[in-house]
Design a protein around this motif. Structure first.
Motif, PDB file in Angstrom:
ATOM      1  N   ASP A 100       0.911  -1.355   0.035  1.00 13.54           N
ATOM      2  CA  ASP A 100       0.086  -0.063   0.049  1.00 13.54           C
ATOM      3  C   ASP A 100       0.802   1.328  -0.033  1.00 13.54           C
ATOM      4  O   ASP A 100       0.515   2.408  -0.514  1.00 13.54           O
ATOM      5  N   LEU A 101       2.277   1.229   0.678  1.00 14.31           N
ATOM      6  CA  LEU A 101       2.933   2.354   0.554  1.00 14.31           C
ATOM      7  C   LEU A 101       4.416   1.734   0.399  1.00 14.31           C
ATOM      8  O   LEU A 101       4.708   0.688   0.732  1.00 14.31           O
ATOM      9  N   ILE A 102       5.181   2.592  -0.384  1.00  8.34           N
ATOM     10  CA  ILE A 102       6.533   2.370  -0.742  1.00  8.34           C
ATOM     11  C   ILE A 102       7.263   3.659  -0.403  1.00  8.34           C
ATOM     12  O   ILE A 102       6.968   4.716  -0.740  1.00  8.34           O
ATOM     13  N   VAL A 103       8.129   3.191   0.575  1.00  5.88           N
ATOM     14  CA  VAL A 103       9.184   4.532   1.001  1.00  5.88           C
ATOM     15  C   VAL A 103      10.799   4.334   0.661  1.00  5.88           C
ATOM     16  O   VAL A 103      11.130   3.285   0.829  1.00  5.88           O
ATOM     17  N   MET A 104      11.122   5.375  -0.175  1.00 12.11           N
ATOM     18  CA  MET A 104      12.771   5.209  -0.317  1.00 12.11           C
ATOM     19  C   MET A 104      13.407   6.540   0.067  1.00 12.11           C
ATOM     20  O   MET A 104      13.034   7.559  -0.273  1.00 12.11           O
ATOM     21  N   GLY A 105      14.331   6.332   0.863  1.00 18.22           N
ATOM     22  CA  GLY A 105      15.103   7.003   1.573  1.00 18.22           C
ATOM     23  C   GLY A 105      16.124   7.882   0.608  1.00 18.22           C
ATOM     24  O   GLY A 105      16.251   7.751  -0.409  1.00 18.22           O
ATOM     25  N   GLY A 106      17.016   8.572   1.400  1.00 18.31           N
ATOM     26  CA  GLY A 106      18.185   9.532   0.635  1.00 18.31           C
ATOM     27  C   GLY A 106      19.463   8.903   0.796  1.00 18.31           C
ATOM     28  O   GLY A 106      19.883   7.909   1.466  1.00 18.31           O
ATOM     29  N   GLY A 107      20.191   9.066  -0.242  1.00 18.41           N
ATOM     30  CA  GLY A 107      21.567   8.692  -0.385  1.00 18.41           C
ATOM     31  C   GLY A 107      22.273   9.696  -0.928  1.00 18.41           C
ATOM     32  O   GLY A 107      21.870  10.713  -1.658  1.00 18.41           O
TER      33      GLY A 107
END
Length: 244
Positions: free
Chosen positions: A53-60
């Motif tokens: 339902d939710l996809i989260v991608m952080g920083g790099g």
């Protein structure tokens, strides 16, 4: 009701505690009695993304983006299927940039993106570093986005994308610039704000949850939570960084 969250590349994309955004989403859902599953997905693992339902991608940094470009490219069709099925995506910093057409480093290396949103990003030798206060509109109501940026990329939005928020305070802009931050295109959201963002911006966290739950029930409402502590914290930060 069950809520499934996919945390993409937590071992590579976790700049400035971006995994905290997943924790905030998980906790704010659980406090409402929802059954929440969080799956960590990294290089080479290929679950069916439209099941989430939710996809989260952080920083790099640039290095991580280059490493991930090929692996993400193999998921492009799956991500598109997920978006078409109503999955909500939140991309922070590098996770935001990689959703677009491409990211070009300050040395000229062009890293292909997923072309899921209408943006391009060009790297610069000068970094923008500091706390940010923004104002966004959620279903007709204005609310605050507060976070921390440390970036060299300058992102340009194409005609299919719309800004996420209006900047009230940033080291990169003044109020007279009428600067805009982030992107929204359908159920895809991108921003440069770390910190983690959602800990300081509970209204936005709840909006993401509402959108995700609408995959299962279009009329689903979230039980209200007591956000008085978060509200006092926001106002303190606004007074400190923006002024009265």
């Amino acid at each position: 009701m069950k809520l499934r969250i996919a945390h993409m590349y937590p071992d590579l994309l976790d700049l400035y505690s971006d995994r905290g955004n997943v924790i905030v989403l998980q906790k704010r859902a659980q406090w409402r009695g929802l059954d929440v599953t969080v799956d960590k997905i990294t290089l080479g693992e290929m679950p069916e993304l439209k099941d989430y339902d939710l996809i989260v991608m952080g920083g790099g940094m640039d290095r991580e983006q280059i490493i991930l470009a090929e692996d993400l490219g193999r998921r492009r069709d799956q991500l598109d299927d997920a978006i078409q099925s109503g999955t909500v995506i939140l991309g922070i910093c590098a996770g935001y940039q990689m959703l677009g057409h491409y990211y070009q480093t300050h040395t000229g290396t062009r890293v292909p993106g997923l072309e899921l949103i209408d943006i391009i990003t060009i790297g610069d030798n000068n970094r923008v570093v500091g706390n940010v206060v923004c104002e966004m509109e959620i279903e007709g109501e204005k609310t605050l986005l507060i976070g921390y940026e440390n970036r060299s990329g300058r992102t340009e939005l194409g005609p299919q994308a719309e800004p996420l928020a209006r900047v009230l305070r940033s080291v990169a802009y003044t109020q007279k610039d009428n600067a805009l931050e982030g992107v929204r295109q359908g159920n895809i959201f991108g921003t440069y704000l770390h910190g983690p963002l959602l800990a300081k911006s509970p209204d936005f966290a709840d909006y993401l949850l509402r959108l995700a739950l609408r995959r299962h029930d279009a009329e689903r409402l979230l039980t209200p939570l007591d956000n008085s502590l978060e509200g006092r914290t926001q106002q303190k930060l606004v007074r400190k960084w923006v002024g009265a």
